[in-house]
Design a protein around this motif. Structure first.
Motif, mmCIF file in Angstrom:
data_model
loop_
_atom_site.group_PDB
_atom_site.id
_atom_site.type_symbol
_atom_site.label_atom_id
_atom_site.label_comp_id
_atom_site.label_asym_id
_atom_site.label_seq_id
_atom_site.Cartn_x
_atom_site.Cartn_y
_atom_site.Cartn_z
ATOM 1 N N ASN A 22 0.812 -1.218 0.000
ATOM 2 C CA ASN A 22 0.000 0.000 0.000
ATOM 3 C C ASN A 22 0.845 1.267 0.000
ATOM 4 N N GLY A 23 2.105 1.146 -0.390
ATOM 5 C CA GLY A 23 2.983 2.313 -0.398
ATOM 6 C C GLY A 23 3.507 2.613 1.002
ATOM 7 N N TRP A 24 4.418 3.554 1.049
ATOM 8 C CA TRP A 24 5.015 3.920 2.341
ATOM 9 C C TRP A 24 3.996 4.674 3.178
ATOM 10 N N ASN A 25 3.712 4.140 4.337
ATOM 11 C CA ASN A 25 2.727 4.765 5.231
ATOM 12 C C ASN A 25 3.426 5.799 6.096
ATOM 13 N N SER A 26 3.107 7.076 5.848
ATOM 14 C CA SER A 26 3.720 8.152 6.640
ATOM 15 C C SER A 26 2.779 8.669 7.723
ATOM 16 N N ASN A 27 1.689 7.934 7.966
ATOM 17 C CA ASN A 27 0.727 8.321 9.015
ATOM 18 C C ASN A 27 0.263 9.760 8.811
ATOM 19 N N GLU A 28 -0.287 10.003 7.614
ATOM 20 C CA GLU A 28 -0.675 11.358 7.227
ATOM 21 C C GLU A 28 -1.695 11.971 8.182
ATOM 22 N N ARG A 29 -2.545 11.138 8.778
ATOM 23 C CA ARG A 29 -3.572 11.685 9.678
ATOM 24 C C ARG A 29 -2.914 12.346 10.893
ATOM 25 N N SER A 30 -1.921 11.687 11.474
ATOM 26 C CA SER A 30 -1.224 12.271 12.621
ATOM 27 C C SER A 30 -0.477 13.531 12.224
ATOM 28 N N ILE A 31 0.133 13.493 11.032
ATOM 29 C CA ILE A 31 0.864 14.674 10.571
ATOM 30 C C ILE A 31 -0.102 15.817 10.307
ATOM 31 N N TRP A 32 -1.262 15.487 9.718
ATOM 32 C CA TRP A 32 -2.264 16.518 9.445
ATOM 33 C C TRP A 32 -2.743 17.153 10.744
ATOM 34 N N ILE A 33 -2.985 16.325 11.758
ATOM 35 C CA ILE A 33 -3.422 16.855 13.055
ATOM 36 C C ILE A 33 -2.322 17.732 13.657
ATOM 37 N N THR A 34 -1.061 17.267 13.538
ATOM 38 C CA THR A 34 0.063 18.055 14.059
ATOM 39 C C THR A 34 0.146 19.415 13.368
ATOM 40 N N GLN A 35 -0.005 19.418 12.055
ATOM 41 C CA GLN A 35 0.078 20.676 11.325
ATOM 42 C C GLN A 35 -1.122 21.573 11.608
ATOM 43 N N LEU A 36 -2.292 20.971 11.819
ATOM 44 C CA LEU A 36 -3.469 21.764 12.162
ATOM 45 C C LEU A 36 -3.285 22.438 13.512
ATOM 46 N N VAL A 37 -2.816 21.663 14.487
ATOM 47 C CA VAL A 37 -2.570 22.235 15.817
ATOM 48 C C VAL A 37 -1.499 23.318 15.733
ATOM 49 N N GLY A 38 -0.430 23.042 14.951
ATOM 50 C CA GLY A 38 0.625 24.040 14.786
ATOM 51 C C GLY A 38 0.117 25.302 14.126
ATOM 52 N N SER A 39 -0.787 25.158 13.148
ATOM 53 C CA SER A 39 -1.350 26.329 12.469
ATOM 54 C C SER A 39 -2.212 27.150 13.425
ATOM 55 N N LEU A 40 -2.984 26.447 14.262
ATOM 56 C CA LEU A 40 -3.820 27.163 15.232
ATOM 57 C C LEU A 40 -2.956 27.904 16.248
ATOM 58 N N ILE A 41 -1.886 27.254 16.683
ATOM 59 C CA ILE A 41 -0.974 27.915 17.629
ATOM 60 C C ILE A 41 -0.317 29.122 16.954
ATOM 61 N N SER A 42 0.072 28.958 15.691
ATOM 62 C CA SER A 42 0.669 30.076 14.951
ATOM 63 C C SER A 42 -0.321 31.225 14.819
ATOM 64 N N LEU A 43 -1.580 30.874 14.546
ATOM 65 C CA LEU A 43 -2.613 31.906 14.439
ATOM 66 C C LEU A 43 -2.796 32.614 15.773
ATOM 67 N N LEU A 44 -2.744 31.843 16.857
ATOM 68 C CA LEU A 44 -2.889 32.433 18.196
ATOM 69 C C LEU A 44 -1.729 33.386 18.486
ATOM 70 N N PHE A 45 -0.510 32.942 18.172
ATOM 71 C CA PHE A 45 0.644 33.811 18.401
ATOM 72 C C PHE A 45 0.559 35.064 17.537
ATOM 73 N N GLY A 46 0.086 34.894 16.283
ATOM 74 C CA GLY A 46 -0.071 36.050 15.411
ATOM 75 C C GLY A 46 -1.075 37.038 15.968
ATOM 76 N N ALA A 47 -2.203 36.507 16.488
ATOM 77 C CA ALA A 47 -3.233 37.374 17.070
ATOM 78 C C ALA A 47 -2.698 38.087 18.315
ATOM 79 N N MET A 48 -1.950 37.355 19.146
ATOM 80 C CA MET A 48 -1.373 37.971 20.348
ATOM 81 C C MET A 48 -0.383 39.062 19.974
ATOM 82 N N ALA A 49 0.431 38.789 18.926
ATOM 83 C CA ALA A 49 1.395 39.806 18.485
ATOM 84 C C ALA A 49 0.674 41.045 17.967
ATOM 85 N N PHE A 50 -0.424 40.807 17.217
ATOM 86 C CA PHE A 50 -1.194 41.941 16.698
ATOM 87 C C PHE A 50 -1.762 42.779 17.838
ATOM 88 N N LEU A 51 -2.353 42.118 18.822
ATOM 89 C CA LEU A 51 -2.947 42.853 19.944
ATOM 90 C C LEU A 51 -1.881 43.589 20.746
#
Length: 476
Positions: free
Chosen positions: A265-294
């Motif tokens: 089935n090809g190399w399994n890179s566990n995309e779901r976990s990576i997607w969740i990690t990147q989603l959480v990272g994006s939300l944290i980045s958005l939070l830091f951006g909002a805090m910096a703006f304020l």
């Protein structure tokens, strides 16, 4: 132009805050993407390490099975060497060859060729037609036998398509019996060649190798093949063209084979976990951006409050004096001074008394707006008191230029002000001063302009007069 200038002046903090927020967000996204890439690469590496471990088992089994088969041939060669001084008797090897084939079913046939002429073959049926074959006259088989004869080493050729059907490896084992005890190999005479025909499918089955092993598509290729089509030996096609893992096979007879593996089935890179990690990272980045703006917005807001009048948004006295000091320092270097125009509204208190402080506040905002309309982008309009304003213009004006500017200011400020349907008359007294011709210090310059403003106010003072309609009478 002045409106555009004020927009950028007041929105400067928002631009900086927004830019900082975007930079923080993009930096967070970049870090998140890097982390995602690192996690994906690590998972991929783990999967490939496991695949290599599985391939190692496949390699060990195939190497072991082929070496075991070659060992049978070497054992038969020992018997041939032992009887090499006697006339060749094919019947003598019937029992030995039969035992070898029974013990190792992957061996399809065994041939003995003294002086490179095939004189014995086991089993006899259906290979009797090959008896008497002179390998030196066979263009397809002679190269491998000649190589074995010259190199004095075992040579394995194939796999080749057999006339009897199927594919087989041809193991050529040269025989060099010693003429005397302890004779070195290079000095021994050539007796002939012993050949083992090894069934390819049987060899792979005996080694436990199939097209798929432990959810890995398996392929075996010949790295010495002249074309990709000829390179394929066993298993799945096309593994050389994808991101497969590989291990070299340590096989006898000069074979340069390689075993390849690729997950079903090809190399399994566990995309779901990576997607969740990147989603959480994006939300944290958005939070830091909002805090910096304020945070940046608040810093600029506090700074603006400290340097600007909260009602009109104009520069306050502190900012005005700071800019005057900067121009004074520049004047010492360039010789170019600046002008200030001290503006004081006439009879401002009656407006508050008659129409309320809302009307008075709106009038002050309107006065600031009118002053900005008459000034340049490099000029500064400041509110320095209740109804007092100062216009700062870099560069010295000539007398006629100054008088024209004063006239424009006076005319614009004297226009009727409308508030809630009421027309209110407006007038102002203006006093000007020039740096450094009128004063050498900022304080002295302000006093000169203030004095001239009050002098004009005194000259213009007159008795109250009645105004028609809803206009408020102006008193000097």
């Amino acid at each position: 132009m002045n409106a555009l200038r004020q927009f950028f002046v007041h929105s400067n903090g928002a631009w900086v805050a927004s830019l900082t927020a975007v930079i923080c967000f993009l930096a967070g996204i970049a870090v998140t993407a890097h982390v995602g890439y690192t996690v994906r690469s690590e998972i991929m590496s783990q999967n490939k390490r496991q695949a290599v471990a599985n391939l190692s088992e496949v390699r060990a089994k195939l190497e072991g099975e082929l070496n075991r088969t070659v060992a049978y041939g070497i054992g038969l060669r020992a018997n041939v060497i032992e009887s090499s001084k006697e006339p060749f008797n094919a019947r003598k090897y019937d029992a030995i060859a039969s035992d070898l084939i029974d013990e190792n079913p992957v061996i399809r046939s065994i041939g003995l060729a003294p002086d490179n002429i095939l004189q014995a073959v086991y089993p006899y049926q259906p290979n009797q037609s090959a008896i008497g074959l002179d390998y030196r006259l066979n263009t397809s088989q002679w190269p491998a036998i000649r190589q074995a004869m010259l190199s004095r080493e075992i040579v394995i050729a194939g796999p080749l398509e057999l006339v009897q059907g199927g594919r087989a490896l041809l193991i050529r084992i040269p025989v060099f019996p010693p003429s005397e005890l302890g004779q070195p190999m290079p000095e021994r005479p050539y007796w002939g060649v012993l050949s083992l025909v090894v069934d390819e499918a049987g060899l792979m089955q005996a080694a436990g190798i199939a097209d798929t092993v432990k959810q890995l598509r398996i392929g075996i290729v010949d790295k010495a093949a002249s074309t990709p089509e000829k390179a394929h030996i066993f298993g799945s096609f096309g593994l050389m063209d994808i991101d497969s893992v590989s291990l070299p096979l340590n096989l006898p007879g000069g074979l340069k084979w390689e075993v390849l593996g690729y997950p079903e089935n090809g190399w399994n890179s566990n995309e779901r976990s990576i997607w969740i990690t990147q989603l959480v990272g994006s939300l944290i980045s958005l939070l830091f951006g909002a805090m910096a703006f304020l945070l940046i917005s608040e810093v600029y807001k506090v700074r603006s409050m400290a340097l600007h009048d909260p009602l009109t948004g104009l520069a306050n006295r502190r900012l005005l004096e700071d800019r005057m000091l900067q121009l004074a320092v520049m004047s010492d270097r360039t010789g170019s001074g600046f002008e200030i125009f001290y503006v004081d509204l006439d009879a401002f208190k009656p407006i508050n008394d008659n129409y309320g402080h809302a009307a008075g506040d709106q009038l002050l905002v309107e006065i600031g707006h009118r002053l900005q309309q008459q000034t340049r982008q490099t000029d500064t309009v400041a509110r320095v008191g209740g109804d007092e304003f100062i216009v700062l213009t870099p560069g010295n004006m000539r007398r006629l230029e100054r008088e024209a500017f004063l006239e424009r200011l006076s005319e614009r400020l004297s226009e009727v002000f409308e508030f809630s349907g009421v027309r209110i008359g407006v007038s102002a007294s203006i006093g000007s001063a020039s740096f450094p011709s009128d004063a050498g210090t900022i304080d002295d310059l302000l006093r000169v302009a203030d004095s001239r403003m009050y002098s004009q106010k005194t000259k213009g003072r007159k008795k109250p007069e009645t105004v028609s309609g809803n206009e408020l009478p102006q008193t000097g």
